[in-house]
Design an enzyme around this catalytic site. Structure first.
Site: not given
Ligand code: IPE
Ligand code: IPE
Ligand code: MG
Length: 244
Positions: A20, A37, A131
């Site tokens: 955020d 973004h 991962l």
């Protein structure tokens, strides 16, 4: 001579992040929110790399919530476009780093082209084992729970904790050990509601585009200091004593 070594610090196996603060990062720089973004994608790339280097096996990130559709249309369009670009640009580096990517969320409202891009990225990286990166996109914890319950009801299966958790999107993974939220807010905003039951929560004022290796290490260090009890009395109390 007794060893003075400290017990090995606990490392989270599964880290989840509410990424955020992109919009505020951009606004502070007099840039359009979508620039924040875009910077957020850079930050995610850095974070994924850092997680692989630290031996974290699973990373689940919140990229777009079920409620983010309520944002202005140009911001939503910008986020969709950014996802398409990121898919085109990042898959090669995920491959190099042994990262498997999976998307979690309701893909039905997404364009056919974007849906195809998500699928292709998942297929291309399916064999990677270093991962596992789960990207929650058009995801909401309530959506996930309701969807799981509906699936069980349709099959006539009794709804229990075990049956419901098996139907959830991340049912094949252990619950996150650590949930990080950047950007200063202290709430979950519909992220991993079920799976967060015993996660350690870590909040930082840093905006997501500013979240770097040092920040990740601070979150991991804070986690290592926590005592997880899962409703019991903790590891220092032997089970017999606890039962007495
Ligand atoms: C998080 O950043 C990314 C998404 C929700 C898509 P925000 O866009 O919420 O940034 P702030 O919270 O407005 O700064
Ligand atoms: C949560 O952030 C969603 C993502 C980071 C993708 P929001 O910015 O949407 O959350 P609220 O609105 O502040 O609760
Ligand atoms: Mg926000």
């Amino acid at each position: 001579m007794p060893s003075l070594a400290q017990p090995k610090a606990m490392k989270p196996e599964h880290v989840a992040i509410v990424m955020d603060g992109n919009g505020r990062w951009a606004t502070q720089r007099f840039l359009p929110r979508v620039a924040g973004h875009r910077q957020g994608v850079e930050s995610l790339r850095r974070c994924v790399q850092a997680c692989t280097e630290r031996g974290i096996r699973m990373l689940t990130v919140f990229a777009f919530s079920s409620e983010n559709w309520t944002r202005p249309v140009d911001e939503v369009a910008g986020l969709m476009g950014l996802m398409s670009t990121a898919l085109a640009n990042e898959v090669a580096s995920l491959q190099r780093n042994g990262v498997r990517i999976r998307f979690v969320g309701d893909v039905t409202p997404l364009s056919a082209r974007l849906r195809d891009g998500l699928l292709q990225a998942e297929l291309a990286t399916a064999g990677n084992q270093r991962l596992l990166l789960n990207v929650c996109f058009n995801y909401g914890g309530r959506w996930d729970i309701a969807r799981a319950a509906a699936a069980l009801a349709e099959r006539g299966v009794a709804i229990t904790e075990a049956s419901l958790s098996q139907e959830l999107s991340l049912s094949d993974l252990p619950d996150p050990d650590l949930i990080v939220r950047t950007g200063g807010e202290q709430r979950l905003s519909n992220f991993l509601l079920w799976q967060a039951a015993y996660a350690e929560l870590y909040f930082t004022e840093k905006l997501w585009p500013e979240f770097d290796e040092t920040e990740l290490d601070a979150a991991i260090a804070a986690f290592a200091q926590r005592e997880r009890r899962f409703g019991g009395l903790g590891p220092d109390t032997p089970a017999v004593q606890r039962a007495a």
